[in-house]
Design a protein around this motif. Structure first.
Motif, PDB file in Angstrom:
ATOM      1  N   GLY A 142       0.816  -1.163   0.191  1.00 32.56           N
ATOM      2  CA  GLY A 142       0.073   0.582  -0.085  1.00 32.56           C
ATOM      3  C   GLY A 142       1.038   0.769   0.230  1.00 32.56           C
ATOM      4  O   GLY A 142       1.755   1.319   0.461  1.00 32.56           O
ATOM      5  N   VAL A 143       0.236   2.805  -0.691  1.00 28.47           N
ATOM      6  CA  VAL A 143       1.256   2.897  -1.118  1.00 28.47           C
ATOM      7  C   VAL A 143       0.084   4.619  -0.508  1.00 28.47           C
ATOM      8  O   VAL A 143      -0.432   4.486  -0.990  1.00 28.47           O
ATOM      9  CB  VAL A 143       1.560   3.744  -2.866  1.00 28.47           C
ATOM     10  CG1 VAL A 143       2.272   5.410  -2.589  1.00 28.47           C
ATOM     11  CG2 VAL A 143       2.845   2.494  -2.640  1.00 28.47           C
ATOM     12  N   ASP A 144       0.684   5.339   0.126  1.00 32.25           N
ATOM     13  CA  ASP A 144       0.162   7.148   1.144  1.00 32.25           C
ATOM     14  C   ASP A 144       0.851   7.718   0.571  1.00 32.25           C
ATOM     15  O   ASP A 144       1.643   7.900   0.926  1.00 32.25           O
ATOM     16  CB  ASP A 144      -0.388   6.262   2.562  1.00 32.25           C
ATOM     17  CG  ASP A 144      -0.784   7.425   3.054  1.00 32.25           C
ATOM     18  OD1 ASP A 144      -1.875   7.833   2.769  1.00 32.25           O
ATOM     19  OD2 ASP A 144      -0.618   8.250   4.433  1.00 32.25           O
ATOM     20  N   VAL A 145       0.393   8.752   0.153  1.00 29.07           N
ATOM     21  CA  VAL A 145       0.854  10.448  -0.413  1.00 29.07           C
ATOM     22  C   VAL A 145       0.353  11.046   0.696  1.00 29.07           C
ATOM     23  O   VAL A 145      -1.034  11.766   0.289  1.00 29.07           O
ATOM     24  CB  VAL A 145       0.848  10.323  -1.632  1.00 29.07           C
ATOM     25  CG1 VAL A 145       1.885  11.704  -2.150  1.00 29.07           C
ATOM     26  CG2 VAL A 145       1.438   8.947  -2.810  1.00 29.07           C
ATOM     27  N   VAL A 146       1.033  11.785   1.502  1.00 30.02           N
ATOM     28  CA  VAL A 146      -0.244  13.256   1.889  1.00 30.02           C
ATOM     29  C   VAL A 146       0.111  14.145   1.825  1.00 30.02           C
ATOM     30  O   VAL A 146       2.319  14.240   1.171  1.00 30.02           O
ATOM     31  CB  VAL A 146      -0.052  12.825   3.160  1.00 30.02           C
ATOM     32  CG1 VAL A 146      -1.049  11.608   3.801  1.00 30.02           C
ATOM     33  CG2 VAL A 146       1.161  12.993   3.788  1.00 30.02           C
ATOM     34  N   PRO A 147      -0.063  15.538   1.821  1.00 28.04           N
ATOM     35  CA  PRO A 147       1.264  16.705   1.859  1.00 28.04           C
ATOM     36  C   PRO A 147       2.578  17.485   2.395  1.00 28.04           C
ATOM     37  O   PRO A 147       1.222  17.183   4.529  1.00 28.04           O
ATOM     38  CB  PRO A 147       0.199  17.788   0.994  1.00 28.04           C
ATOM     39  CG  PRO A 147      -1.104  17.336   2.105  1.00 28.04           C
ATOM     40  CD  PRO A 147      -1.336  15.828   1.798  1.00 28.04           C
ATOM     41  N   VAL A 148       2.858  18.067   2.875  1.00 29.68           N
ATOM     42  CA  VAL A 148       3.872  18.405   3.389  1.00 29.68           C
ATOM     43  C   VAL A 148       2.787  19.150   4.761  1.00 29.68           C
ATOM     44  O   VAL A 148       2.649  20.491   4.321  1.00 29.68           O
ATOM     45  CB  VAL A 148       4.853  18.176   3.622  1.00 29.68           C
ATOM     46  CG1 VAL A 148       5.917  19.233   4.929  1.00 29.68           C
ATOM     47  CG2 VAL A 148       5.861  17.171   3.118  1.00 29.68           C
ATOM     48  N   VAL A 149       3.437  19.979   6.084  1.00 31.89           N
ATOM     49  CA  VAL A 149       2.311  20.373   6.614  1.00 31.89           C
ATOM     50  C   VAL A 149       3.180  21.290   6.646  1.00 31.89           C
ATOM     51  O   VAL A 149       4.189  21.016   6.343  1.00 31.89           O
ATOM     52  CB  VAL A 149       2.123  20.255   8.287  1.00 31.89           C
ATOM     53  CG1 VAL A 149       1.648  18.863   8.289  1.00 31.89           C
ATOM     54  CG2 VAL A 149       3.390  19.797   9.156  1.00 31.89           C
ATOM     55  N   GLU A 150       3.040  22.881   6.920  1.00 30.85           N
ATOM     56  CA  GLU A 150       3.195  24.441   7.154  1.00 30.85           C
ATOM     57  C   GLU A 150       2.639  25.250   7.671  1.00 30.85           C
ATOM     58  O   GLU A 150       1.517  24.459   8.708  1.00 30.85           O
ATOM     59  CB  GLU A 150       2.902  24.992   5.754  1.00 30.85           C
ATOM     60  CG  GLU A 150       3.351  24.657   4.769  1.00 30.85           C
ATOM     61  CD  GLU A 150       3.393  24.875   3.203  1.00 30.85           C
ATOM     62  OE1 GLU A 150       2.881  26.615   2.865  1.00 30.85           O
ATOM     63  OE2 GLU A 150       3.891  25.048   1.856  1.00 30.85           O
ATOM     64  N   GLN A 151       2.993  26.263   8.368  1.00 36.84           N
ATOM     65  CA  GLN A 151       3.261  26.507   9.269  1.00 36.84           C
ATOM     66  C   GLN A 151       1.345  27.341   9.636  1.00 36.84           C
ATOM     67  O   GLN A 151       0.686  27.709  10.814  1.00 36.84           O
ATOM     68  CB  GLN A 151       3.545  27.787   9.912  1.00 36.84           C
ATOM     69  CG  GLN A 151       5.228  27.738  10.648  1.00 36.84           C
ATOM     70  CD  GLN A 151       6.064  28.704  10.127  1.00 36.84           C
ATOM     71  OE1 GLN A 151       5.827  29.132   9.887  1.00 36.84           O
ATOM     72  NE2 GLN A 151       7.745  28.333  10.927  1.00 36.84           N
ATOM     73  N   SER A 152       1.057  27.515   8.535  1.00 31.51           N
ATOM     74  CA  SER A 152      -0.593  27.830   8.225  1.00 31.51           C
ATOM     75  C   SER A 152      -1.409  26.994   8.731  1.00 31.51           C
ATOM     76  O   SER A 152      -2.538  27.367   9.328  1.00 31.51           O
ATOM     77  CB  SER A 152      -0.214  28.509   6.962  1.00 31.51           C
ATOM     78  OG  SER A 152      -0.608  27.030   5.936  1.00 31.51           O
TER      79      SER A 152
END
Length: 371
Positions: free
Chosen positions: A218-228
């Motif tokens: 299984g491949v899971d892709v999520v965006p990196v969090v930012e300060q906002s």
């Protein structure tokens, strides 16, 4: 396409490129490049290492984007001259060269068009990729490691920096799970279609009877969090374990308990980091990964709630999405876009842009239908 007048096709490609330039807003990018160059020339910038790296990565990305578009424009201008030269001298070799360049430009302009489709709220973020072995025993663990290599090779081919945060090695061969970051703008928008189950069919190298084995990862892709981003995490909801980092076969790569595993009790999400020698650094990185996964979970819940209000059925991209068959024939096929190739070796070596571009177009069409 082969019967079309080359001059007309060059004109059409130039028109398409002009539309792409408008969407990408190259003038704004050039302005930002000048601002970032001023920042990068300031000696004070490197007092904050993280910010300095963000600035230099952003600058490198923007310069590459502008150079790429300007280079295609110059090639289109030169190509018209090359066709004229081939016709004037009746030179078959020059004509063949011009036709090959026209085909290459057709692909490059098409790739840029795909880039303009990355307009989601998080598409421009860097990406966190997690791969987990699923059904298939030792073959699944080996398959997980093959996928990790495929994505790292893909990033390497594009010049994208990567950082492996955690790798859990299997006892016999391969890996049980891995998490790594692709540190390039729009990495998330580019890779998010890779989310789902990847299925491998081959003769198992671990079966002494050489039987065919099917294994899954299984491949899971999520965006990196930012300060906002606003993700509230209650410390009381966390279980934090520390342990000694290890390599293949249990080989110790650290002499202290610096690796960190964080379990978010309400959701059951578990993240780990062991790439740094400092326990504090590993904890900070693991918390960033946890925040990214919780942000993605929140987005999924919001999408599902909105779809329910609209009376729509929600569709999940997290199902089986690509088959890799190495026996009895050679084929890699995406089950959603029907993109297919017989060159399995190239795919497993990171040549997956054809699949990624088709995914981006497919997802954009799905999103338009839902609007």
């Amino acid at each position: 396409m082969a019967d079309q007048d080359p001059a007309e096709e060059i004109k059409e490609l130039s028109s398409t490129l002009a539309s792409v330039e408008s969407v990408l807003d190259l003038d704004a990018k050039r302005t930002e490049i000048e601002q970032l160059r001023e920042q990068s020339a300031d000696p004070e910038l490197w007092n904050d290492q993280d910010n300095a790296q963000r600035v230099t990565r952003r600058l490198s990305y923007l310069e590459s984007e502008v150079t790429r578009v300007e280079g295609i424009q110059r090639r289109l201008e030169d190509l018209g001259v090359l066709f004229e030269l081939a016709a004037a001298e009746d030179d078959a070799d020059t004509l063949a060269e011009a036709r090959a360049e026209l085909a290459a430009l057709r692909k490059d302009v098409g790739d840029l068009e795909v880039r303009t489709l990355l307009s989601g709220p998080y598409d421009e973020r860097e990406a966190l990729v997690t791969i987990n072995a699923q059904a298939g025993g030792v073959d699944a663990a080996d398959w997980t490691q093959m996928l990790q290599r495929m994505y790292l090779r893909w990033a390497e081919r594009r010049g994208y920096p990567t950082e492996i945060y955690d790798t859990s090695y299997a006892e016999e061969a391969g890996i049980k799970s891995t998490t790594f970051a692709v540190k390039a703008p729009f990495a998330y928008g580019t890779l998010r279609g890779e989310h789902g189950t990847h299925r491998l069919v081959r003769i198992s190298p671990f079966d002494n009877q050489s039987r065919r084995q099917t294994s899954f990862a299984g491949v899971d892709v999520v965006p990196v969090v930012e300060q906002s981003d606003h993700i509230d995490i209650d410390e009381g909801d966390l279980r934090i374990d520390v342990y000694r980092s290890s390599g293949p076969g249990g080989q110790g790569v650290n002499t202290t308990d610096s690796a960190v595993r964080i379990t978010h009790l309400p959701t059951g999400i578990v993240v780990s980091c062991q790439n740094e020698r400092s326990q504090l650094q590993n904890r900070a990185t693991a918390m960033s990964v946890l925040q990214a996964k919780l942000l993605e979970r929140k987005r999924q819940e919001e999408r599902a709630a909105l779809a329910e209000l609209r009376g729509e059925a929600t569709s999940s991209w997290g199902t089986q999405m690509r088959n890799y068959v190495l026996h009895p024939y050679q084929s890699v096929k995406d089950v959603r876009t029907n993109t297919e190739t017989g060159n399995t070796g190239a795919v497993l070596d990171g040549e997956i842009d054809e699949f990624i571009d088709a995914e981006i177009r497919w997802m954009r069409n799905q999103e338009r239908d839902a609007e």
